[in-house]
Structure formats: structure tokens, C-alpha cells
Scaffold this active site. Structure first.
Site, short mmCIF file in Angstrom:
data_model
loop_
_atom_site.label_atom_id
_atom_site.label_comp_id
_atom_site.label_asym_id
_atom_site.label_seq_id
_atom_site.Cartn_x
_atom_site.Cartn_y
_atom_site.Cartn_z
N HIS A 1 81.73 42.43 53.76
CA HIS A 1 80.99 43.55 54.34
C HIS A 1 79.64 43.72 53.67
CE1 HIS A 1 80.62 47.04 56.85
NE2 HIS A 1 80.46 47.84 55.82
N SER B 1 76.44 48.86 58.18
CA SER B 1 77.75 49.41 58.54
C SER B 1 77.59 50.52 59.59
CB SER B 1 78.46 49.92 57.28
OG SER B 1 79.82 50.16 57.52
N ASP C 1 83.89 39.50 56.83
CA ASP C 1 83.85 40.96 56.66
C ASP C 1 85.27 41.50 56.51
OD1 ASP C 1 83.56 43.79 57.02
OD2 ASP C 1 81.70 43.45 58.10
#
Length: 800
Positions: A773, A666, A739
């Protein structure tokens, strides 16, 4: 500026000209068998204490779902993911077993559930005598109840529970549960029209509507139809004893429901049209209403529009955080902005709390005002007073007051006033207890309350239990964790203050629960969870500290393989996640504890230790500066942090400075790409689920408070996509195709890969089907590990 714009044009042109997709789909890879065995180990059960503290629930969990399950059809609408087959939000990890331990006798009972049962986390009744859970079955969700005294489990409803927006809500009498059901007359699911009626239209009416880059939003009129179909529910009351089901009111899209302490009313929040195409369902138009227990409308407290016009970092106008007031039969209390919800407005008071008593026909009364934004209200066990917190956005500050709820004219008493980033001065959080109505309140012994905290210091975290006198503000330490363990306070054992439950672990012993006797200082084991990966017991773990060039103190946790010999220089993995701080004093604080047990799960970078690497985990990457402009020096600071970490490992004789890889997930992936674009310290990088072009998050990201148009240079400089032509170090990109995280759209990795390919960089893009994610499916997890090992083995460990 002209050169930067030219660079932007060139990079965009290259990225658009080249396909980002790899030439072929490859079968899922597998890492070495020893890694598979570690990852497949059953997870440690979760523990939940009953409200009365006399029963401990041990909840078994599944390890990882299969890709077959993860790839089942879902609807990505209104900011959520709906599994039509269950009429539920997508659930990726289920509970699979339940046992109950009697805290007095020590008896442990395994609850008999159907074979292969999958359910959500259990919910205790206020009196602790019943556990409700939602069981997922083919075609829907059932409501079940488990009697704690008998251990008997029974099904209360067919598979008709609607878990798209809510779950279950206990009534204060512990006999009834309110649940949303699929409406009986719903009919078959809508089918998308084959031929469009016309174009989809969105309109701006001239008002500012700056919003974050959310994913899975409504995109069409048909999406709205689908949302109506799956989110609409019929509220019902289910009697736990008899199984009787009674409908409440008319079907609607109910976002939340709460029963008043005297069980005379329901507080209901309903989502209404118009919907938003820029926000998730939580930002849709909605009404806040009071119903009687039969569903009749008593009061519309607020009818609120969509939150599209809420200022960035602001709050909506009108009532928010509406709740029933503790210790009152049926009184509503809520916060409301005095600054139009605008954090940049200059006003003497930013928020105030209001209350309204049943029958809700009078005007609301002001309870107290706050100079900054309301950040929580906690009631004491003794009626009349509460702790109210406010948050000052401009300087990351939090202040907590003792407020008098009976006498609004009384001046609030300041209790704590501190930076939210200062862990060393954190006084801890008040210990709470349950009232028989299910309400949570601060535990109080006359003038004393109890505080449980992390106990952060330069020596790491050493959790503590204090007590504080509300009249004198005197604080006494009752207990604190000691080396070599990491032990946390969980709760008092019933009414006793000399015995309490702790969770204790060491570097080699997994977390287990104990009954601790303050007087004798003896512990009695309550659980006996085993090490899921005993083959890794020999791993060395230590905290290392070092300084970057400007003198800022940094630290990280160093892991070395079993059998490591002193003086051996190993290939190194540096794994990090940048954090912003407004002062060097807080940025340099030590966080966490090396005494904690290490779990090797999922796609953890720590598994590199099994492959002969040294891993510097949570290598601190502070970015220090005033909140408004801290990111202006983001690149320079992360490079300086990286230089300091590598220098330290070199000085220790542990790491080979020519064989250091860097990685992150991330915002850590964003950091990784920036490091490779702006320095030559690393042999290779791994960037997972990152965002690389900040022009695609134009209204802010992370802690950035300015928009792209207010800080063009910063947005450009921080975007590694704009410097793709400078990335010459091998970079592995990994991203989930589905995601759902704000800002990290899959196109971020697609475009960066295309740009890198265009400039001839050494890169690989692993695009994981159906993954979000974070990566859930067993096949995906093992593939990611194999890809990471192969990449760093080739470009770091065996670098020539």
C-alpha cells in the site's frame, strides 16, 4: 435509478472489454539529482528511553530497502506476509546501529555489533539493565542481548527464533526472555501438489457473516498447511545471563504470551482450527489459556470460534483484551460484551469487566459495568483504582471514569466526557511510569497525576504538561510549548518533577532531545541531529485559513520554493485526505503546527517544491454530517472544499488557478478521482493506491456504517468508477501490485484504468512490482517521484 444502472452496465462492459495492462514494462525512472540526494539522506536515529530513565538508546535505521530485497519470496496467507527465509513476518525497514547515552554523565557508547547487522527495534528489560533484540541473518533470526552497564552485546541463540506471530516477552525478573522458536522436528517446507485433489469449497451455514475486504487471506487447503508449518512454534525461556534455553509446553500456534507479575503462570492465546477464509489470523478460532511455567495447562479461560459472525463495528462474544491485573500476583482481568457484541442492540450496559484470581478455579467476579463499549483500562501507581474509558460508536464519543477496583459497588466517577473529534478540548493523556515488573502505570504524586497533550487551538498545536488533582479535579498548567518552536514532553528525568526530557524542533531545526529545567527554564541538549536536507532550508511554510461556501472554516499548510518572490503565481499541487466529522465546530478546528520541521522522505508530495511548485499540503477536506448519513453529500462537500482552497490561493496571488493539480494516497486517491469526475477545477490529478469502485467494499469503508444494500445510491454516487466516462482531466494512477490494505485491491486501479482507456481519457497506470500500500524499495520510490514530476510538469506546470 434506471439511468444510473444503465451507466453501471456500460462502464462494466467497457472495463471488462479492455486490458488494463500497459503494453510494455519500462525501466525504473529517476527524478532530478537534487531530489535523489534528499531522498537518500540517512534518516534521523530513533530514540528510546530506558524504563528507569537513566539511559537513552539511539537507534540507527536504514533508509530504504532495495527492490532486490523487497522482491524476495514471501507467502501472502492468513492476512500476513511471511518471509520463509527468515521464518518471520516481512520486515521492510531494519535497525542497523545502536548507541547508549548515560543521562547522568552524558557518555555516549557505540554498541559493537557484527558488520552489516540488521535487527528489529530493541526491547528493554523491566529494570533497564539489558536490551534484547532480534538479529536477522541468512537463514533465520537470532536472539541477542546487550548489557547496558557494560555495553557488551552477545548472541543467545542460533538462528531459530520464529517471528511469524510474535517476538519476545520479558519476564518480570529481567533475567529471562520468552521467545517462540522454530520446532526442531519441523522438516522441509511443504510442496504444493502438482495435481489438485478437487475443487476448493467454502460454505455458508445460514448465519450472517459480514466482513471487511481483507487481503492476503487463506485461499486453499494448501495455504492452511503452509500456515501450520510456518506459524507453529515451540515456546522457550532463555536465561539472559547463562544463555540456557528451556522449552515450555508443546509446539503450537501461539498468538501471544504474557508472564504473570509473580512469575507463576503464563497467559497464552493459541490459534486453532477451523481457520477462516474471510478473516486474517487475528479472527481465527482461538483459545485463551493459563499455563504453569513448565507449560502445563492450568485453565482454559475461553475457547472461542472464528469471528466471522461478529456484527459490523461490533466485538466478539466472550472474554476479550485479557490481561494480568496490575498490582496483583496472578489475577486475570478482561472485558466482555453484555449486548452479544452488537453495537446496534439497545441495552442498559454494553460491557463489563471481570476478574479471576489464581488458582483460577472459582467463578469470575464482576469488577464494574460500562454503558458503552470498553475502550481501555489504565492503572495508577497506587493500587486500588484505575481510569476506565468507554467509547460510544454512534456519536464518536469517549468517556473516562475513575473506578474503584477494590469496591465494585462504588459508583465510577466521570473524569472526561467529550467528542473524540474535538481536539481543542482534549485534556491530554496521563503520564505513565514503569513498575519493576515491567507493568506500565499512571504516574502519581499523592492525589496528583500528570497530563501531556497536543494543546490544539485556533493558533495550532502547542503541546503542554498539566497536573490534575484526583480529589478536586483541579488542573494546573506546569509547562507549554511556545512559538516559534514545536516542543513535546517526553518523560520526567528520573524521580525529579522539576526536570524533564522534551523533543524540540522548529521550521529550520530538526527534532532534538533536551533536558528542560522548569525552575531555570534552561535546556541542555541531549542529541545533536543535523538537518538531512540543508539545501531546502529556504523553503517557506505557513498555515493558511479560508472558508468554503457554507462558511465552514478550513485550513492547510502552504509550502513555497526557496527564493519565492511575492506576487509570483506558481503551479500548485493540492494534496489532501478526506475526513468525516459530525459537526462543523470540530471539522473547522486547526490541526497540527507550522512550527514543525519538515522531513522530505520517500514519495512525499512536498518534493514538488523542489520543482518550482507551490504545495498546499493537508488541505482540509472535511465531510460533515450525522455519522449514519455523512457520505450522502461526500461529492458535493469535497468539491466545495476544493473550490475554497483554489480561491484562497488565487486571492493570495500565489497560485495560478488554471494550473492546479490535485493528488492523494489511498482515500486521498479516491477523493482525487471523484474530484476529476465531478468538477473541472483541476488541470490534472495523481491517484496513488486508491479504491474507486465501492461495490467492491460492500460491507462498509472508512467511516461508512451502512452496507451497499442499505445505501445503494450513496455507494454508486461515491464511486468514481461509475463516472469514468466523465473523467476528462489527465489522471496518473499508481498502485503497488502487492497492496495489502483492506479495500484497496490492485484491481481497483486496473479496472479504473481500463474504463478510462475505454472512454479515451488521458491516463497512465504505473503498476509497481512487489510494492504494498505504501512504497518501500528505493527504485520504486524514485520512480514514483519521477512519474509524478513528469505528469504534473506536462499537464499542470506547462499547461497551455
Amino acid at each position: 435509478m434506471k439511468n444510473r444502472m444503465l451507466r453501471l452496465i456500460i462502464v462494466f462492459a467497457v472495463a471488462l472489454a479492455i486490458s488494463p495492462v500497459l503494453s510494455a514494462q519500462e525501466p525504473y525512472k529517476l527524478p532530478p539529482k537534487e531530489v535523489i540526494d534528499i531522498v537518500d539522506a540517512p534518516p534521523t536515529p530513533m530514540v528510546s528511553m530506558s524504563p528507569t530513565g537513566d539511559t537513552m538508546a539511539l537507534i540507527e535505521r536504514e533508509s530504504m530497502p532495495t527492490i532486490a530485497y523487497v522482491s524476495e519470496p514471501i507467502l501472502r496467507i492468513a492476512g500476513m506476509r511471511i518471509t520463509p527465509g527468515y521464518n518471520s513476518r516481512q520486515v521492510l525497514s531494519f535497525s542497523t546501529g545502536l548507541s547508549l547515552k548515560d543521562m547522568k554523565t552524558g557518555l555516549l557508547r557505540k554498541i559493537a555489533l557484527p558488520d552489516g547487522a540488521k535487527f528489529t527495534f530493541p526491547s528493554w528489560s523491566p529494570d533497564g539493565r539489558t536490551i534484547a533484540l532480534l538479529r536477522y541473518v541468512e537463514g533465520g533470526i537470532e536472539l541477542w542481548a546487550v548489557g547496558v552497564p557494560t555495553g557488551a552485546a552477545k548472541n543467545l541463540t542460533p538462528a531459530v527464533v520464529n517471528a511469524v506471530l510474535g517476538g519476545l516477552e520479558w519476564a518480570p525478573d529481567s533475567r529471562r526472555v520468552i521467545v517462540p522458536l522454530v520446532r526442531e522436528d519441523r522438516g522441509p517446507a511443504p510442496v504444493a501438489p502438482r495435481v489438485p485433489v478437487g475443487p476448493e469449497i467454502q460454505v455458508s451455514g445460514g448465519k450472517e457473516a459480514k466482513a471487511a475486504t481483507y487481503q492476503d487471506l487463506l485461499r486453499s487447503a494448501f495455504d492452511e498447511v503452509l500456515f501450520d508449518y510456518y506459524a507453529t512454534s515451540q515456546l522457550a525461556v532463555v536465561d539472559i545471563g547463562t544463555g540456557a534455553v528451556r522449552k515450555i509446553g508443546q509446539p503450537g500456534i501461539v498468538d501471544s504470551i504474557s508472564v504473570s507479575p509473580d512469575m507463576s503462570c503464563l497467559l497464552v492465546e493459541r490459534i486453532k482450527r477451523p481457520y477462516s477464509y474471510a478473516l486474517p489470523a487475528s479472527g481465527f478460532a482461538h483459545s485463551i489459556e493459563v499455563w504453569d511455567m513448565d507449560g502445563g495447562l492450568v485453565k482454559v479461560l475461553a475457547d472461542l470460534p472464528t469471528e466471522e459472525n461478529v456484527p459490523i463495528n461490533g466485538v466478539p462474544k466472550g472474554p476479550r483484551n485479557v490481561n494480568w491485573m496490575t498490582h496483583k500476583p496472578a489475577t486475570l482481568i478482561w472485558a466482555e460484551a453484555l449486548d452479544e457484541g452488537d453495537p446496534k442492540a439497545t441495552v442498559p450496559f454494553r460491557d463489563h469487566y471481570l476478574k479471576l484470581d489464581a488458582p483460577f478455579s472459582a467463578e469470575p467476579q464482576e469488577v464494574f459495568k460500562l454503558k458503552e463499549r470498553a475502550a481501555g483500562l489504565s492503572y495508577f501507581a497506587t493500587p486500588g483504582k484505575a481510569l476506565a474509558s468507554q467509547s460510544e460508536w454512534k456519536r464518536n464519543w469517549r468517556t473516562t471514569f475513575l473506578v474503584d477496583l477494590v469496591n465494585p459497588a462504588a459508583e465510577p466517577v466521570k473524569i472526561w466526557d467529550m467528542s473524540t473529534q474535538d481536539r481543542y478540548k482534549d485534556p491530554g493523556r496521563p503520564v505513565t511510569m514503569n513498575l519493576n515488573t515491567g507493568e506500565r502505570v499512571i504516574l502519581q504524586d499523592k492525589d496528583w497525576i500528570y497530563l501531556s497533550g497536543a494543546g490544539s487551538s485556533p493558533k495550532g498545536d502547542h503541546p503542554f504538561l498539566d497536573r490534575m488533582n484526583l480529589k478536586t479535579m483541579k488542573v494546573e498548567r506546569l509547562w507549554q510549548c511556545q512559538d516559534p518552536a514545536y516542543e513535546t514532553f517526553v518523560d520526567f528525568a528520573g524521580a525529579s518533577r522539576t526536570k524533564f526530557i522534551t523533543s524540540s524542533e522548529t521550521k529550520t531545526d530538526p527534532p532534538n532531545y533536551y533536558l528542560y529545567d522548569v525552575k531555570s527554564k534552561k535546556r541542555t541538549a541531549l542529541t545533536d541531529f543535523k538537518d538531512p536536507a540543508p539545501q531546502l532550508t529556504g523553503i517557506r511554510k505557513e498555515r493558511i485559513t479560508y472558508k468554503r461556501a457554507d462558511g465552514l472554516e478550513l485550513s492547510g499548510t502552504l509550502y513555497l520554493p526557496p527564493g519565492y518572490k511575492e506576487g509570483t503565481r506558481l503551479p500548485v499541487v493540492v494534496w489532501a485526505y478526506p475526513m468525516e466529522y459530525d459537526s462543523a465546530s470540530t471539522a473547522g478546528q486547526v490541526r497540527g503546527s507550522v512550527n514543525r520541521f519538515t522531513f522530505f522522505r520517500g514519495t512525499s508530495q512536498l518534493l514538488f517544491v523542489t520543482q518550482g511548485y507551490a504545495v498546499l499540503d493537508n488541505a482540509e477536506m472535511p465531510v460533515v454530517g450525522t455519522p449514519e448519513t455523512v457520505n450522502d453529500t461526500f461529492v458535493q462537500q469535497i468539491v466545495s472544499n476544493a473550490e475554497a482552497a483554489i480561491r484562497k490561493l488565487d486571492e493570495m496571488g500565489v497560485g495560478d488557478p488554471k494550473r492546479v493539480g490535485v493528488g492523494g494516497h489511498s482515500y486521498g486517491a479516491f477523493m482525487t478521482a471523484n474530484l476529476l469526475a465531478h468538477c473541472d477545477l483541476f488541470a490534472a490529478g495523481i491517484a496513488r493506491s486508491g479504491a474507486y469502485n465501492r461495490t467492491l467494499t460492500p460491507f462498509g469503508f472508512q467511516s461508512e456504517r451502512r452496507t451497499l444494500w442499505e445505501a445503494r445510491d450513496t455507494y454508486m454516487t461515491m464511486s468514481p468508477f461509475m463516472f469514468a466516462d466523465k473523467i476528462k482531466t489527465p489522471l496518473l494512477l499508481i498502485h503497488g501490485m502487492a497492496d495489502n490494505n483492506s479495500g484497496t485491491f490492485p484491481i481497483q486501479s486496473e479496472r479504473l484504468f481500463a474504463a478510462l482507456k475505454g472512454f479515451g481519457a488521458t491516463t497512465r497506470f504505473v503498476y509497481l512490482p512487489y510494492e504494498s500500500h505504501g512504497y518501500s524499495a528505493r527504485e520504486s520510490v524514485l520512480d514514483v517521484l519521477a512519474e509524478m514530476f513528469e505528469w504534473f510538469d506536462k499537464y499542470v506546470k506547462n499547461r497551455k
